[in-house]
Design a protein around this motif. Structure first.
Motif, PDB file in Angstrom:
ATOM      1  N   SER A  18       0.820  -1.211   0.000  1.00  0.00           N
ATOM      2  CA  SER A  18       0.000   0.000   0.000  1.00  0.00           C
ATOM      3  C   SER A  18       0.854   1.260   0.000  1.00  0.00           C
ATOM      4  O   SER A  18       1.878   1.321   0.669  1.00  0.00           O
ATOM      5  CB  SER A  18      -0.851   0.034   1.262  1.00  0.00           C
ATOM      6  N   HIS A  19       0.371   2.248  -0.724  1.00  0.00           N
ATOM      7  CA  HIS A  19       0.957   3.588  -0.675  1.00  0.00           C
ATOM      8  C   HIS A  19       2.386   3.661  -1.186  1.00  0.00           C
ATOM      9  O   HIS A  19       3.075   4.619  -0.920  1.00  0.00           O
ATOM     10  CB  HIS A  19       0.917   4.159   0.742  1.00  0.00           C
ATOM     11  N   SER A  20       2.822   2.618  -1.873  1.00  0.00           N
ATOM     12  CA  SER A  20       4.154   2.737  -2.441  1.00  0.00           C
ATOM     13  C   SER A  20       4.088   3.716  -3.600  1.00  0.00           C
ATOM     14  O   SER A  20       3.095   3.798  -4.311  1.00  0.00           O
ATOM     15  CB  SER A  20       4.651   1.386  -2.935  1.00  0.00           C
ATOM     16  N   TYR A  21       5.130   4.487  -3.762  1.00  0.00           N
ATOM     17  CA  TYR A  21       5.170   5.398  -4.907  1.00  0.00           C
ATOM     18  C   TYR A  21       6.594   5.557  -5.368  1.00  0.00           C
ATOM     19  O   TYR A  21       7.544   5.307  -4.621  1.00  0.00           O
ATOM     20  CB  TYR A  21       4.535   6.751  -4.570  1.00  0.00           C
TER      21      TYR A  21
ATOM     22  N   ARG B 397      -6.128  -3.448  -1.394  1.00  0.00           N
ATOM     23  CA  ARG B 397      -5.211  -3.322  -0.269  1.00  0.00           C
ATOM     24  C   ARG B 397      -3.817  -2.894  -0.692  1.00  0.00           C
ATOM     25  O   ARG B 397      -3.084  -2.300   0.065  1.00  0.00           O
ATOM     26  CB  ARG B 397      -5.149  -4.640   0.506  1.00  0.00           C
ATOM     27  N   LYS B 398      -3.452  -3.240  -1.893  1.00  0.00           N
ATOM     28  CA  LYS B 398      -2.114  -2.881  -2.363  1.00  0.00           C
ATOM     29  C   LYS B 398      -2.251  -2.116  -3.659  1.00  0.00           C
ATOM     30  O   LYS B 398      -2.953  -2.558  -4.575  1.00  0.00           O
ATOM     31  CB  LYS B 398      -1.279  -4.138  -2.601  1.00  0.00           C
ATOM     32  N   TYR B 399      -1.579  -1.007  -3.734  1.00  0.00           N
ATOM     33  CA  TYR B 399      -1.612  -0.260  -4.989  1.00  0.00           C
ATOM     34  C   TYR B 399      -0.388   0.626  -5.072  1.00  0.00           C
ATOM     35  O   TYR B 399       0.214   0.986  -4.071  1.00  0.00           O
ATOM     36  CB  TYR B 399      -2.894   0.570  -5.116  1.00  0.00           C
ATOM     37  N   THR B 401       1.242   4.196  -6.568  1.00  0.00           N
ATOM     38  CA  THR B 401       0.914   5.534  -7.047  1.00  0.00           C
ATOM     39  C   THR B 401       2.213   6.251  -7.409  1.00  0.00           C
ATOM     40  O   THR B 401       3.283   5.914  -6.896  1.00  0.00           O
ATOM     41  CB  THR B 401       0.190   6.355  -5.968  1.00  0.00           C
ATOM     42  N   ILE B 402       2.085   7.214  -8.269  1.00  0.00           N
ATOM     43  CA  ILE B 402       3.243   8.035  -8.615  1.00  0.00           C
ATOM     44  C   ILE B 402       3.586   8.944  -7.441  1.00  0.00           C
ATOM     45  O   ILE B 402       4.736   9.198  -7.138  1.00  0.00           O
ATOM     46  CB  ILE B 402       2.914   8.894  -9.858  1.00  0.00           C
ATOM     47  N   GLN B 403       2.544   9.445  -6.781  1.00  0.00           N
ATOM     48  CA  GLN B 403       2.695  10.452  -5.729  1.00  0.00           C
ATOM     49  C   GLN B 403       2.587   9.821  -4.340  1.00  0.00           C
ATOM     50  O   GLN B 403       1.994   8.761  -4.198  1.00  0.00           O
ATOM     51  CB  GLN B 403       1.590  11.515  -5.901  1.00  0.00           C
TER      52      GLN B 403
END
Lengths: 519, 519
Positions: A18-21, B397-399, B401-403
């Motif tokens: 989660s929240h990896s960027y 639950r897992k994603y 993002t660029i930011q």
């Protein structure tokens, strides 16, 4: 599909915690130029191998002399002609292979699609069609009789391409998720929907809408209201809209992918009056002159796009791929004049057939700096090969798909650095009844292996063997002379069809599936 | 952005080796029901905390008695009211935080956007606005003055949600990739584009198009041609179109995300004649009765969607989130009657202000089986919190993002299993000149920390400290009484702004940036 399979599909997109960027782009995303090439796939509907003034055979034919396609000639001068580019024999199988990179035997959309849960097969006395995927393809699970796959357009979009659909889509049946190009990774959709044909080419007929704006058929062309009541032929309307989308794309500072998928030259053979009279003066019948006018209208669209690229400084950085989705219509005496099944001469038969007339397509690729201008490639390739090739063109080297990819990149052919066709077989499977009869049409499957092509007919087990370079018209069945080749190719064809879980028709008399070609 | 950063963004989508795939779904993708919840985010434009008959304060106000929003009451009975739900003080910052999950101080779209490379700030004698992101947000790099981020809608779509945009978008400026909802992961776009307002609510005025169909302004509402010339108020047209999209979504057998983003109740205050007379009879002025009619028209839309869910068996499996993007308009005497800056009473000021009147929103969440009906939550949250919350609601639950994501999921508040607000500060930054003057409007920043709120004014370094629960109207500046709290909050605010690389206005006299609140 089982639960596990659904879950594995759903789990594809997210890949890490989660929240990896990656990195914060901060406040200034910059306006650096993205130098990846633009890609235009110019796809014509139902265009035969000879429906052009550009000779794809080793000699000029009467059709090459009859039709006028100056912009195809212009494109060929810039790029590479492919003389053995194959598709499937009708539209849905080809377009579903294009979008998913899978062979039709695997994706099982083996006949044309339109309405949900309504197979389009004509009834046959002898054979029952299998439960094919008459709802088409989709990127998401949840619909019966649908092949689920990730489109290369979605992958292009995810990699920063601006993606434009213009014209005929024909990916999934009405009311299924596959019906809308926006569900396939296309950011722009001009006039595409579930239907594989069109009610009318004519602005005067509102492209198939009555005066109250209601569609008169499931094939009424959507989304071109601004041209209603004008004399704008749909080919021209699509071109003008595509050019507007390109103007916009240029502002976005992204590379673009334009799928210019003309409704032309599918029936109804409305007259494109910009060109019709010229062909009448050549002595052609009304139908044939209309057919020729559809071809030249499509060719003008190609030229207009090429002009746009040149005027806008994008010609050097844009790949153009010209292709058709199946052979020219030759089986319908209502529409074609002269002896039927001859309109793709020197090829035998036409749309719907596994003879060359049904599957061999006029294909050209131009790519400045990569493809040698005025070159010619005689190696064969198949429509699903476009999938990995286009991703390779875009520099996308790693990608995930739900489905296996059967296509093989033909980049080595473009760069003349290798031959992926060597030692490779191509396969077709049509366990369906298209709706017209004729040579090589319905309930059959085929393999091309080097110079040889074997066609197997499910109904009676008949096999035909042709040496294609020596007999492009498939007039001389050599199966009796070469039982060893027949046996080898039957085995390969049977193995392939079983491997990809292909379908067979059912014998009505016994209720059992027809035999595999090697049984 | 540097080259490395561009590449890292482009590398996001592909994650594994070429041609990897999860599992072949075979020929039958199945028609199992996907039990993940549908999600409707019902977003009203410019709606104040008191623009409803539903009391969000601890007592009923005159506005609660004046306006009629029976469907908000109905929704509140099913779900949870949030009494301290915050957004930014104007539209673009809020909507960009919603779409990217980042705080406005980080994404830097700190004023409203419309045209490419044309900042909308009113000129100020004292201060220059910084080079903020006046081109808005985008999912792809390549445009200057743009914050690049992955939207949660894209992630929902990638995870198999059918995604529908209806109404106001306002994500990116005209001619930038952010302008079109289709570029954000929305598969359907009804009437959304770059503009944050509308030329007209009236079908009789073609929603801002002349009789030839040409837009009369950049804020003409696109895509509702079929309602032109009818008496269909735009709120109703959007609702009817949304319901058609839901009918279609139901056929797709996918969970859906509907972003129902009304243009109401933004100016111009056209009269929704279905409700206008009723409010005139209450003795309201023309403008105020029109304002009330916009509110009730919006409320009817909410009810129509709730009715659709009930009639279609989707009510139990659909989450509804009701929200507004900023406070009610109170600074424009042309539109609001009575003393300006009072229309959000008991809150001070309105749209554009960092006082509660500009940022506190009416918020409700209903979710059968998860959220206690008729409940109330007094913990605070901020608009960017919707991003991780909605993804959690959808089971994603897992994603990637660029930011970075600044938002914090408020799922524990919904389930009453925790309090993510505890010990958490909320931050606002507005280094811009919106265009109206008034209490707490323009060139300031703020922090909410527990009961305390500190506002810092860039122009003169003035600081105000309020105890919000004790002084919801922010009438009593306690900064002199509590220098320790002022010092602590100034430090926290300064640290946060520097950490997220926030912007400050520039002093025209010196050409230097204004001081941070803790300098």
């Amino acid at each position: 599909m089982n639960k596990k399979s659904v879950l594995s599909i759903l789990a594809l997109a997210p890949a890490v915690a989660s929240h990896s960027y990656a990195e914060s782009p901060g406040n200034n995303a910059g306006n650096q130029t993205d130098n990846r090439p633009n890609i235009i796939l110019f796809m014509v509907d139902d265009m035969g191998w000879q429906d052009t003034s550009l000779p794809f055979w080793n000699q000029q034919t009467k059709y090459n002399r009859l039709y006028e396609t100056p912009n195809m000639e212009r494109l060929a001068k810039q790029g590479m002609m492919f003389t053995q580019a194959y598709a499937n024999s009708i539209s849905s199988p080809s377009r579903c292979s294009l979008m998913t990179g899978t062979n039709a035997a695997r994706h099982r959309v083996t006949n044309w699609t339109l309405q949900k849960d309504k197979p389009t097969d004509r009834k046959s006395n002898l054979l029952e069609t299998p439960e094919w995927n008459y709802n088409g393809i989709s990127q998401v699970p949840g619909t019966n009789n649908t092949f689920v796959g990730t489109s290369f357009v979605q992958i292009l979009k995810d990699n920063g391409y601006h993606t434009i659909h213009c014209g005929k889509a024909h990916f999934g049946s009405i009311d299924t998720p596959g019906e809308d190009p926006h569900h396939w990774g296309f950011e722009v959709n001009i006039a595409g929907h579930a239907a594989g044909g069109l009610a009318s080419y004519l602005g005067e007929q509102n492209y198939g809408h009555d005066k109250n704006g209601n569609p008169i058929s499931l094939m009424s062309v959507p989304g071109l209201e601004k041209y209603w009541g004008t004399d704008t032929f749909v080919t021209e309307a699509l071109t003008q809209e595509a050019i507007k989308a390109l103007d916009k794309a240029k502002k976005y500072n992204q590379p673009f992918y334009l799928y210019m998928a003309h409704y032309a030259i599918h029936v109804p053979l409305d007259k494109d009056m910009r060109f019709y009279d010229k062909y009448k003066k050549k002595g052609m019948t009304d139908h044939e002159a209309a057919y020729a006018s559809l071809i030249e209208g499509m060719d003008k669209s190609l030229g207009d796009l090429m002009d746009w690229l040149e005027k806008n400084g994008e010609a050097d950085n844009t790949i153009i791929i010209f292709m058709s989705d199946n052979g020219g219509l030759a089986a319908e005496p209502y529409w074609r004049d002269g002896q039927i099944h001859t309109q793709n001469y020197p090829l035998n038969s036409g749309k719907g057939s596994l003879y060359e007339g049904g599957i061999r397509e006029p294909m050209i690729v131009s790519w400045k700096g990569t493809v040698t201008p005025g070159s010619r490639c005689n190696n064969y390739l198949l429509i699903e090969d476009f999938y990995p090739t286009i991703l390779e063109m875009a520099g996308v080297r790693k990608y995930k798909t739900i489905q296996p990819i059967d296509g093989v990149s033909f980049m080595p052919l473009l760069t003349q650095t290798g031959n992926p066709s060597k030692g490779r077989n191509l396969y077709w499977n049509m366990p369906n009844n298209w709706g017209n009869d004729g040579p090589g049409i319905n309930f059959n499957c085929a393999v091309r292996s080097g110079d040889w092509k074997l066609i197997y007919y499910y109904a009676d087990g008949k096999k035909e063997l042709f040496n294609i370079p020596e007999d492009i018209g498939e007039q001389h069945d050599l199966s009796q002379q070469h039982p060893d080749i027949v046996k080898r190719l039957s085995k390969q064809l049977g193995n392939y069809l079983r491997k990809v879980d292909a379908q067979r028709p059912i014998q009505k008399a016994t209720g059992k599936p027809c035999l595999w070609p090697d049984e």
